[in-house]
Design a protein around this motif. Sequence first.
Motif, short mmCIF file in Angstrom:
data_model
loop_
_atom_site.label_atom_id
_atom_site.label_comp_id
_atom_site.label_asym_id
_atom_site.label_seq_id
_atom_site.Cartn_x
_atom_site.Cartn_y
_atom_site.Cartn_z
N VAL A 292 1.02 -1.17 0.17
CA VAL A 292 0.01 -0.04 -0.02
C VAL A 292 0.89 1.24 0.00
N PHE A 293 0.30 2.16 -0.74
CA PHE A 293 1.10 3.60 -0.87
C PHE A 293 0.12 4.62 -0.44
N VAL A 294 0.13 5.51 0.77
CA VAL A 294 -0.89 6.31 0.95
C VAL A 294 -0.25 7.74 1.05
N LEU A 295 -1.02 8.64 0.25
CA LEU A 295 -0.82 10.12 0.12
C LEU A 295 -1.80 10.82 1.06
N LEU A 296 -1.49 11.82 1.79
CA LEU A 296 -2.51 12.47 2.74
C LEU A 296 -2.03 13.98 3.00
N THR A 297 -3.04 14.65 3.38
CA THR A 297 -2.69 15.95 3.85
C THR A 297 -2.72 16.28 5.30
N ASP A 298 -1.87 17.26 5.75
CA ASP A 298 -1.46 17.49 7.10
C ASP A 298 -2.60 17.40 8.12
N GLY A 299 -3.75 17.75 7.40
CA GLY A 299 -5.14 17.81 8.53
C GLY A 299 -5.40 16.21 8.82
N VAL A 300 -4.91 15.08 8.20
CA VAL A 300 -4.96 13.89 8.87
C VAL A 300 -4.13 13.60 10.05
N VAL A 301 -2.81 14.17 9.87
CA VAL A 301 -1.75 13.50 11.00
C VAL A 301 -1.39 14.80 11.80
N GLU A 302 -2.01 16.10 11.81
CA GLU A 302 -1.52 17.11 12.56
C GLU A 302 -2.66 17.77 13.09
N GLY A 303 -2.56 18.22 14.59
CA GLY A 303 -3.78 18.75 15.13
C GLY A 303 -3.28 19.19 16.57
N PRO A 304 -4.06 19.66 17.21
CA PRO A 304 -3.86 20.24 18.87
C PRO A 304 -3.86 19.07 19.58
N SER A 305 -4.06 17.81 19.40
CA SER A 305 -4.13 16.50 20.01
C SER A 305 -2.52 15.95 20.09
N PHE A 306 -1.94 15.99 18.88
CA PHE A 306 -0.66 15.38 18.75
C PHE A 306 0.13 15.98 17.39
N PRO A 307 1.48 15.96 17.49
CA PRO A 307 2.28 16.65 16.47
C PRO A 307 2.31 15.70 15.30
N ILE A 308 2.93 16.24 14.25
CA ILE A 308 2.69 15.67 12.77
C ILE A 308 3.53 14.40 12.68
N GLU A 309 4.54 14.27 13.65
CA GLU A 309 5.43 12.95 13.71
C GLU A 309 4.58 11.88 14.38
N GLU A 310 3.82 12.20 15.33
CA GLU A 310 3.05 11.14 16.11
C GLU A 310 2.06 10.71 15.12
N GLY A 311 1.23 11.70 14.31
CA GLY A 311 0.20 11.35 13.50
C GLY A 311 0.73 10.46 12.31
N LEU A 312 1.97 10.67 11.71
CA LEU A 312 2.40 9.83 10.53
C LEU A 312 2.77 8.77 11.00
N ALA A 313 3.49 8.51 12.28
CA ALA A 313 3.41 7.11 12.95
C ALA A 313 2.45 6.24 13.03
N ARG A 314 1.48 6.79 13.69
CA ARG A 314 0.10 6.06 14.03
C ARG A 314 -0.48 5.69 12.51
N VAL A 315 -0.56 6.65 11.44
CA VAL A 315 -0.98 6.10 10.10
C VAL A 315 -0.23 5.08 9.74
N ALA A 316 1.19 5.08 9.73
CA ALA A 316 2.12 3.83 9.44
C ALA A 316 1.97 2.77 9.92
N ARG A 317 1.45 2.62 11.27
CA ARG A 317 1.02 1.25 11.65
C ARG A 317 -0.14 0.91 11.40
N LEU A 318 -0.97 1.86 11.10
CA LEU A 318 -2.51 1.53 10.72
C LEU A 318 -2.29 1.01 9.19
N VAL A 319 -1.44 1.36 8.47
CA VAL A 319 -1.44 1.19 7.11
C VAL A 319 -0.59 -0.34 7.02
N ARG A 320 0.24 -0.66 7.93
CA ARG A 320 1.10 -1.77 7.82
C ARG A 320 0.12 -2.83 8.09
N ALA A 321 -0.87 -2.72 9.25
CA ALA A 321 -1.94 -3.56 9.60
C ALA A 321 -2.73 -3.85 8.49
#
Length: 283
Positions: free
Chosen positions: A208-237
Amino acid sequence: MTRRRRPAQSASADDLLSTLGQLTARAREGAELQQARVELAVALQREMLPAALPTVPGLRAAARYSPAQHGLAIGGDWYDGFPLPDGALGFSIGDVQGHDAEAAAFMGQIRIGMRAVASPAADPGEVLGRANDLLLSVDSVLFATCTFLRFDPVSWELQIARAGHVAAVWATADGQYGVAEVCGGLPLGILPGQVYPVTRRSLTTAGVFVLLTDGVVEGPSFPIEEGLARVARLVRAGAVAGTGPGELATEVMRVAELTGHSDDAAVLVLCHEAAPAPPDGNG
């Protein structure tokens, strides 16, 4: 004996209630006007996004878009996919600066313009360079980040170029995953003559290859690095389980809800098989 004057409590209360009533009515009118503007921008945004994405045997695509959860922070994100004259497929995702109907309209112009410049271009880097020059020629005050990807169904290779945009995420069916290391340049519409390097990726393993915008992975709750890591784990599964692109796109978009995002968000998922084996020369 001096009599104390009673304060005019009833008159003041009546005035206060009347004033509050007027303010409430104005607030309601303002809220209705703002809601109408939100609905207009959302409708404009959705009408300008493609109704369907192209596919070829061995490659399936799906996308999702979500407006911001609050206010008028909508209108700038887009995704697209279209066939190229040589038989390859082009995919793009991006984010226009600004959050209103003007940004949504400008997004539509970029998406259409990118289709036009992509046909004669040799690779994604040239596509972004041409798109950058096009945006500067219209003398707009807005700019946009973007990733453009070209899939070659003959070589089974992805070619990717990035203009100030958030990184992509990848995973393979054997459990490998990560954030794509793609070199990039400045966002579109800032400086003329920009060069956008191209990164090539051979699809030797299904994944799988996933393109996204920063609204998916960045927000008040956590920084973009954490959001990307969370998406990466989800995409792996999803890659290991063989999840389809539509379902996986929906799951990735749920990460935006966890971030408490104040921006709109878009996700584009490409599920690919392994490169086909070369034909047997022995006949």
